[in-house]
Design a protein around this motif. Structure first.
Motif, PDB file in Angstrom:
ATOM      1  N   UNK A   1       0.834  -1.208   0.000  1.00 46.83           N
ATOM      2  CA  UNK A   1       0.000   0.000   0.000  1.00 46.83           C
ATOM      3  C   UNK A   1       0.871   1.261   0.000  1.00 46.83           C
ATOM      4  N   UNK A   2       1.922   1.272   0.811  1.00 43.25           N
ATOM      5  CA  UNK A   2       2.829   2.424   0.854  1.00 43.25           C
ATOM      6  C   UNK A   2       3.573   2.603  -0.469  1.00 43.25           C
ATOM      7  N   UNK A   3       3.943   1.498  -1.103  1.00 44.71           N
ATOM      8  CA  UNK A   3       4.618   1.576  -2.403  1.00 44.71           C
ATOM      9  C   UNK A   3       3.689   2.187  -3.449  1.00 44.71           C
ATOM     10  N   UNK A   4       2.414   1.833  -3.391  1.00 47.35           N
ATOM     11  CA  UNK A   4       1.442   2.399  -4.325  1.00 47.35           C
ATOM     12  C   UNK A   4       1.294   3.892  -4.067  1.00 47.35           C
ATOM     13  N   UNK A   5       1.254   4.291  -2.800  1.00 47.20           N
ATOM     14  CA  UNK A   5       1.168   5.717  -2.475  1.00 47.20           C
ATOM     15  C   UNK A   5       2.389   6.453  -3.012  1.00 47.20           C
ATOM     16  N   UNK A   6       3.561   5.874  -2.863  1.00 43.85           N
ATOM     17  CA  UNK A   6       4.789   6.480  -3.370  1.00 43.85           C
ATOM     18  C   UNK A   6       4.700   6.656  -4.893  1.00 43.85           C
ATOM     19  N   UNK A   7       4.207   5.639  -5.580  1.00 43.92           N
ATOM     20  CA  UNK A   7       4.067   5.718  -7.040  1.00 43.92           C
ATOM     21  C   UNK A   7       3.132   6.862  -7.422  1.00 43.92           C
ATOM     22  N   UNK A   8       2.006   6.988  -6.699  1.00 45.01           N
ATOM     23  CA  UNK A   8       1.068   8.075  -6.999  1.00 45.01           C
ATOM     24  C   UNK A   8       1.655   9.433  -6.639  1.00 45.01           C
ATOM     25  N   UNK A   9       2.477   9.486  -5.590  1.00 43.44           N
ATOM     26  CA  UNK A   9       3.142  10.747  -5.223  1.00 43.44           C
ATOM     27  C   UNK A   9       4.120  11.188  -6.307  1.00 43.44           C
ATOM     28  N   UNK A  10       4.574  10.248  -7.122  1.00 43.50           N
ATOM     29  CA  UNK A  10       5.526  10.567  -8.179  1.00 43.50           C
ATOM     30  C   UNK A  10       4.827  10.870  -9.509  1.00 43.50           C
ATOM     31  N   UNK A  11       3.525  10.630  -9.566  1.00 45.37           N
ATOM     32  CA  UNK A  11       2.789  10.868 -10.816  1.00 45.37           C
ATOM     33  C   UNK A  11       2.733  12.350 -11.143  1.00 45.37           C
TER      34      UNK A  11
ATOM     35  N   UNK B   1       6.581  14.480  -6.884  1.00 47.44           N
ATOM     36  CA  UNK B   1       7.632  14.674  -5.890  1.00 47.44           C
ATOM     37  C   UNK B   1       8.941  14.099  -6.436  1.00 47.44           C
ATOM     38  N   UNK B   2      10.041  14.741  -6.117  1.00 47.75           N
ATOM     39  CA  UNK B   2      11.349  14.257  -6.560  1.00 47.75           C
ATOM     40  C   UNK B   2      11.703  12.974  -5.820  1.00 47.75           C
ATOM     41  N   UNK B   3      12.668  12.264  -6.354  1.00 48.43           N
ATOM     42  CA  UNK B   3      13.128  11.027  -5.706  1.00 48.43           C
ATOM     43  C   UNK B   3      13.629  11.332  -4.297  1.00 48.43           C
TER      44      UNK B   3
ATOM     45  N   UNK C   1      10.986   7.562   4.364  1.00 47.19           N
ATOM     46  CA  UNK C   1      12.086   7.097   5.203  1.00 47.19           C
ATOM     47  C   UNK C   1      12.797   5.880   4.596  1.00 47.19           C
ATOM     48  N   UNK C   2      13.097   5.989   3.287  1.00 44.35           N
ATOM     49  CA  UNK C   2      13.820   4.932   2.586  1.00 44.35           C
ATOM     50  C   UNK C   2      14.953   5.562   1.777  1.00 44.35           C
ATOM     51  N   UNK C   3      15.815   4.748   1.215  1.00 42.88           N
ATOM     52  CA  UNK C   3      16.948   5.252   0.445  1.00 42.88           C
ATOM     53  C   UNK C   3      16.514   5.679  -0.963  1.00 42.88           C
ATOM     54  N   UNK C   4      17.362   6.468  -1.592  1.00 44.81           N
ATOM     55  CA  UNK C   4      17.108   6.877  -2.982  1.00 44.81           C
ATOM     56  C   UNK C   4      17.060   5.656  -3.901  1.00 44.81           C
ATOM     57  N   UNK C   5      17.939   4.688  -3.639  1.00 44.34           N
ATOM     58  CA  UNK C   5      17.947   3.461  -4.440  1.00 44.34           C
ATOM     59  C   UNK C   5      16.617   2.720  -4.327  1.00 44.34           C
ATOM     60  N   UNK C   6      16.054   2.709  -3.119  1.00 40.55           N
ATOM     61  CA  UNK C   6      14.766   2.039  -2.928  1.00 40.55           C
ATOM     62  C   UNK C   6      13.665   2.742  -3.706  1.00 40.55           C
ATOM     63  N   UNK C   7      13.676   4.081  -3.689  1.00 37.95           N
ATOM     64  CA  UNK C   7      12.689   4.846  -4.456  1.00 37.95           C
ATOM     65  C   UNK C   7      12.811   4.492  -5.934  1.00 37.95           C
TER      66      UNK C   7
ATOM     67  N   UNK D   1      11.486   0.977  -6.657  1.00 37.13           N
ATOM     68  CA  UNK D   1      10.018   0.900  -6.621  1.00 37.13           C
ATOM     69  C   UNK D   1       9.432   1.482  -7.904  1.00 37.13           C
ATOM     70  N   UNK D   2       9.942   2.633  -8.314  1.00 37.89           N
ATOM     71  CA  UNK D   2       9.413   3.273  -9.522  1.00 37.89           C
ATOM     72  C   UNK D   2       9.742   2.472 -10.776  1.00 37.89           C
ATOM     73  N   UNK D   3      10.875   1.801 -10.757  1.00 38.06           N
ATOM     74  CA  UNK D   3      11.284   0.960 -11.884  1.00 38.06           C
ATOM     75  C   UNK D   3      10.314  -0.222 -12.056  1.00 38.06           C
ATOM     76  N   UNK D   4       9.808  -0.721 -10.927  1.00 40.17           N
ATOM     77  CA  UNK D   4       8.915  -1.885 -10.943  1.00 40.17           C
ATOM     78  C   UNK D   4       7.460  -1.500 -10.681  1.00 40.17           C
TER      79      UNK D   4
END
Length: 121
Positions: A10-20, A25-27, A35-41, A44-47
């Motif tokens: 659910x949080x990953x989906x929210x992050x994806x929508x925050x990037x739409x 929002x920037x990485x 509260x995750x690393x840039x690599x994690x962001x 997530x966006x890659x997948x």
């Protein structure tokens, strides 16, 4: 040592929508917000397509890891059951023996092309 923070689906989906497009929002801001690393962001966006598809299918939206396919779940269950039976008989099981049994079970579940790869984990 930094603590590892893993997002729920659910949080990953929210992050994806925050990037739409609307929020965009920037990485760096996403990393700080969740509260995750840039690599994690980036990962997530890659997948994101996989996560969005999983979200539509998933009944429990708080699952932290991606869903395994049905055969992988059956394989895990059968290997764990076999291992527990052997340990109950006080039979020592080495990694190579466990890996070979996992291969056998994978074949019995339909892995005819040898696509299943065992690991030390």
């Amino acid at each position: 040592m930094t603590s590892r923070h893993e997002l729920t689906l659910h949080e990953k989906i929210q992050l994806i929508f925050d990037n739409k497009d609307g929020n965009a929002l920037s990485h760096r801001r996403l990393a700080k917000k969740y509260n995750i690393s840039l690599d994690s962001v980036s990962n997530i966006l890659k997948h994101k397509i996989e996560y969005l598809n999983g979200y539509e299918i998933n009944q429990t939206q708080n699952v932290k890891r991606r869903l395994k396919d049905v055969n992988a779940q059956k394989l895990d269950e059968q290997v764990n059951e076999w291992f527990a039976q052997q340990r109950a008989k006080k039979i020592a099981i080495s990694s190579p023996i466990l890996q070979e049994k996992a291969r056998e079970i994978a074949e019995s579940l339909g892995d005819r092309f040898g696509s299943f790869k065992v690991s030390d984990g």
